[in-house]
Design a protein around this motif. Structure first.
Motif, PDB file in Angstrom:
ATOM      1  N   VAL A  59       1.148  -1.243   0.202  1.00  0.00           N
ATOM      2  CA  VAL A  59      -0.144  -0.137   0.127  1.00  0.00           C
ATOM      3  C   VAL A  59       0.956   1.318   0.014  1.00  0.00           C
ATOM      4  N   VAL A  60       0.690   2.232  -0.992  1.00  0.00           N
ATOM      5  CA  VAL A  60       1.280   3.589  -0.784  1.00  0.00           C
ATOM      6  C   VAL A  60       0.650   4.183   0.345  1.00  0.00           C
ATOM      7  N   THR A  61       1.423   4.604   1.357  1.00  0.00           N
ATOM      8  CA  THR A  61       1.382   5.185   2.596  1.00  0.00           C
ATOM      9  C   THR A  61       1.644   6.573   2.579  1.00  0.00           C
ATOM     10  N   GLN A  62       2.483   7.013   1.557  1.00  0.00           N
ATOM     11  CA  GLN A  62       2.946   8.257   1.708  1.00  0.00           C
ATOM     12  C   GLN A  62       3.578   8.648   0.262  1.00  0.00           C
ATOM     13  N   VAL A  63       3.299   9.871  -0.141  1.00  0.00           N
ATOM     14  CA  VAL A  63       3.742  10.210  -1.598  1.00  0.00           C
ATOM     15  C   VAL A  63       4.817  11.433  -1.165  1.00  0.00           C
ATOM     16  N   PHE A  64       5.940  11.330  -1.583  1.00  0.00           N
ATOM     17  CA  PHE A  64       7.104  12.398  -1.455  1.00  0.00           C
ATOM     18  C   PHE A  64       7.178  13.142  -2.730  1.00  0.00           C
ATOM     19  N   THR A  65       7.320  14.381  -2.949  1.00  0.00           N
ATOM     20  CA  THR A  65       7.350  14.934  -4.333  1.00  0.00           C
ATOM     21  C   THR A  65       8.581  16.075  -4.156  1.00  0.00           C
TER      22      THR A  65
ATOM     23  N   PRO B 185      -0.591   8.001  16.455  1.00  0.00           N
ATOM     24  CA  PRO B 185       0.134   8.732  15.656  1.00  0.00           C
ATOM     25  C   PRO B 185       0.344   7.911  14.480  1.00  0.00           C
ATOM     26  N   GLU B 186       0.379   6.703  14.764  1.00  0.00           N
ATOM     27  CA  GLU B 186       0.320   5.499  13.394  1.00  0.00           C
ATOM     28  C   GLU B 186      -0.736   5.364  12.923  1.00  0.00           C
TER      29      GLU B 186
ATOM     30  N   PHE C 260       2.207   6.523  -8.722  1.00  0.00           N
ATOM     31  CA  PHE C 260       1.087   5.853  -7.954  1.00  0.00           C
ATOM     32  C   PHE C 260       0.494   7.130  -6.845  1.00  0.00           C
ATOM     33  N   GLU C 261      -0.582   6.858  -6.581  1.00  0.00           N
ATOM     34  CA  GLU C 261      -1.294   7.845  -5.778  1.00  0.00           C
ATOM     35  C   GLU C 261      -1.370   7.211  -4.365  1.00  0.00           C
ATOM     36  N   LEU C 262      -1.555   8.164  -3.362  1.00  0.00           N
ATOM     37  CA  LEU C 262      -1.662   7.898  -2.137  1.00  0.00           C
ATOM     38  C   LEU C 262      -3.087   6.773  -1.845  1.00  0.00           C
ATOM     39  N   GLY C 263      -2.732   5.680  -1.092  1.00  0.00           N
ATOM     40  CA  GLY C 263      -3.526   4.599  -1.086  1.00  0.00           C
ATOM     41  C   GLY C 263      -3.726   3.498  -2.042  1.00  0.00           C
ATOM     42  N   GLN C 264      -3.068   3.585  -3.100  1.00  0.00           N
ATOM     43  CA  GLN C 264      -3.134   2.775  -4.298  1.00  0.00           C
ATOM     44  C   GLN C 264      -2.140   1.382  -3.916  1.00  0.00           C
ATOM     45  N   THR C 265      -2.454   0.287  -4.530  1.00  0.00           N
ATOM     46  CA  THR C 265      -1.580  -0.833  -4.115  1.00  0.00           C
ATOM     47  C   THR C 265      -0.458  -1.070  -5.274  1.00  0.00           C
ATOM     48  N   VAL C 266       0.498  -1.660  -4.789  1.00  0.00           N
ATOM     49  CA  VAL C 266       1.712  -1.896  -5.948  1.00  0.00           C
ATOM     50  C   VAL C 266       1.799  -3.481  -5.811  1.00  0.00           C
ATOM     51  N   ASP C 267       1.788  -4.089  -6.851  1.00  0.00           N
ATOM     52  CA  ASP C 267       2.189  -5.633  -6.834  1.00  0.00           C
ATOM     53  C   ASP C 267       3.380  -5.850  -7.788  1.00  0.00           C
ATOM     54  N   SER C 268       3.708  -7.272  -7.708  1.00  0.00           N
ATOM     55  CA  SER C 268       4.871  -7.695  -8.505  1.00  0.00           C
ATOM     56  C   SER C 268       4.983  -7.637  -9.917  1.00  0.00           C
TER      57      SER C 268
ATOM     58  N   PHE D 131      -1.528   6.721   8.951  1.00  0.00           N
ATOM     59  CA  PHE D 131      -2.017   5.404   7.773  1.00  0.00           C
ATOM     60  C   PHE D 131      -3.472   5.785   7.485  1.00  0.00           C
ATOM     61  N   LYS D 132      -4.231   6.672   8.117  1.00  0.00           N
ATOM     62  CA  LYS D 132      -5.627   6.870   7.990  1.00  0.00           C
ATOM     63  C   LYS D 132      -5.652   7.767   6.856  1.00  0.00           C
ATOM     64  N   LYS D 133      -4.610   8.655   6.503  1.00  0.00           N
ATOM     65  CA  LYS D 133      -4.578   9.385   5.228  1.00  0.00           C
ATOM     66  C   LYS D 133      -4.590   8.516   3.982  1.00  0.00           C
ATOM     67  N   ALA D 134      -4.256   7.203   4.070  1.00  0.00           N
ATOM     68  CA  ALA D 134      -4.067   6.622   2.750  1.00  0.00           C
ATOM     69  C   ALA D 134      -5.108   5.506   2.947  1.00  0.00           C
ATOM     70  N   ASN D 135      -5.905   5.829   3.929  1.00  0.00           N
ATOM     71  CA  ASN D 135      -7.367   4.700   3.907  1.00  0.00           C
ATOM     72  C   ASN D 135      -6.942   3.274   4.294  1.00  0.00           C
ATOM     73  N   THR D 136      -5.773   3.261   5.249  1.00  0.00           N
ATOM     74  CA  THR D 136      -5.684   1.697   5.562  1.00  0.00           C
ATOM     75  C   THR D 136      -5.098   1.739   6.801  1.00  0.00           C
ATOM     76  N   THR D 137      -4.719   0.513   7.278  1.00  0.00           N
ATOM     77  CA  THR D 137      -4.315   0.365   8.699  1.00  0.00           C
ATOM     78  C   THR D 137      -2.799   0.388   8.836  1.00  0.00           C
ATOM     79  N   PRO D 138      -2.187   0.583  10.052  1.00  0.00           N
ATOM     80  CA  PRO D 138      -0.861   0.576  10.505  1.00  0.00           C
ATOM     81  C   PRO D 138      -0.306  -0.596   9.882  1.00  0.00           C
ATOM     82  N   LYS D 139       1.004  -0.585   9.298  1.00  0.00           N
ATOM     83  CA  LYS D 139       1.703  -1.585   8.780  1.00  0.00           C
ATOM     84  C   LYS D 139       2.851  -2.060   9.640  1.00  0.00           C
TER      85      LYS D 139
END
Length: 266
Positions: A33-39, A63-64, A88-96, A68-76
């Motif tokens: 899960v993309v939990t943060q995007v740096f630009t 705090p965790e 990729f955008e915040l909250g998207q998934t990345v696979d192999s 992670f709530k910003k990415a609409n997911t749970t702490p990893k």
């Protein structure tokens, strides 16, 4: 730059269609899960923060949870940045599927910890003579050899001394991807990678930017078994088959032989 987080499953062997045996490592790559995007504009560099595997509720901090709530997911459990990765955008998934068979990757993990070790094991120094008193001391055979220059009458950092062996961040470069199974979240690379089984690893595209290799063709076991069955049938109908033939060509020849045998029996 491409990258993904995974977990080491273990090592095994695979055969190519030419009969060569390959030692390979199997890595479980669950969707990240993309939990943060740096630009570059906001943070000074481009990167993605990826997260893998959910944390237990009892181990989560507030705090965790907020992060992670910003990415609409749970702490990893395992979170890492991949520099230079974007698209990729915040909250998207990345696979192999971001990789291809034949790509060369760098795998980073924590090597197996082996505790306190002497210089023979830690730095592959030679042992002393086993007779005539050895090299002196209470353990003459495996004692430390020459340390080289000790300017200032002190042992400077970096000398080959006994100490902690393993349990350090290690990267193995230019490992070839042999197989990708997106459905079962499996990535197979040629050779070994750091760490014990079930340890987390980071897989990134080669830092040396080495060109990808042509994908290795592996033996298809199901196809090989079916071909063997067709060869047995070919003996029965006295027809000739070759291993270079495809399954469809073999089946076509066997079907024609069967029809011909039925007509002759009528």
């Amino acid at each position: 730059m491409k990258g993904i987080l995974g977990k080491k499953v273990g090592m095994t062997q695979l055969y190519t269609d030419s009969g060569a045996l390959l030692p390979v490592t199997v890595i479980e790559v669950q969707p990240n899960v993309v939990t943060q995007v740096f630009t570059k504009d906001k943070d000074g560099y481009d990167a993605l923060q990826l997260g893998l595997e959910n944390k237990k509720n009892s181990r989560q901090t507030k705090p965790e949870q907020g992060h992670f709530k910003k990415a609409n997911t749970t702490p990893k459990r395992f979170v890492k940045e991949i520099r230079g990765m974007n698209g990729f955008e915040l909250g998207q998934t990345v696979d192999s599927s971001i990789f291809s068979v034949g790509d060369l990757v760098d795998v980073t993990g924590t090597s197996k910890g082996k505790g306190f070790a002497g210089t023979i094991k830690r730095y592959n120094q030679a042992i002393g003579p086993k007779s005539h008193g050895g090299g002196g001391g209470s353990q003459p055979i495996r004692q430390t050899g020459s340390l080289g220059d000790i300017s200032g009458n002190k042992v400077v950092k970096g000398m080959t001394m006994p100490g902690q062996l393993g349990n350090v961040k290690t990267t193995i470069q230019n490992l070839e991807i042999i197989k990708i199974d997106v459905k079962n979240n499996i990535l197979v690379v040629k050779g070994s990678i750091p760490g014990p089984k079930k340890s987390y690893v980071v897989i990134k595209s080669s830092a040396k930017q080495v060109p990808s290799k042509e994908g290795v063709k592996l033996v298809n076991l199901a196809e090989a078994i079916e071909k063997n069955h067709l060869f047995e049938q070919a003996k029965k109908y006295n027809v000739e088959l070759h291993m270079e033939m495809s399954l469809e060509e073999m089946k076509k020849i066997i079907d024609e032989a069967e029809k011909k045998a039925e007509e002759e029996n009528k």
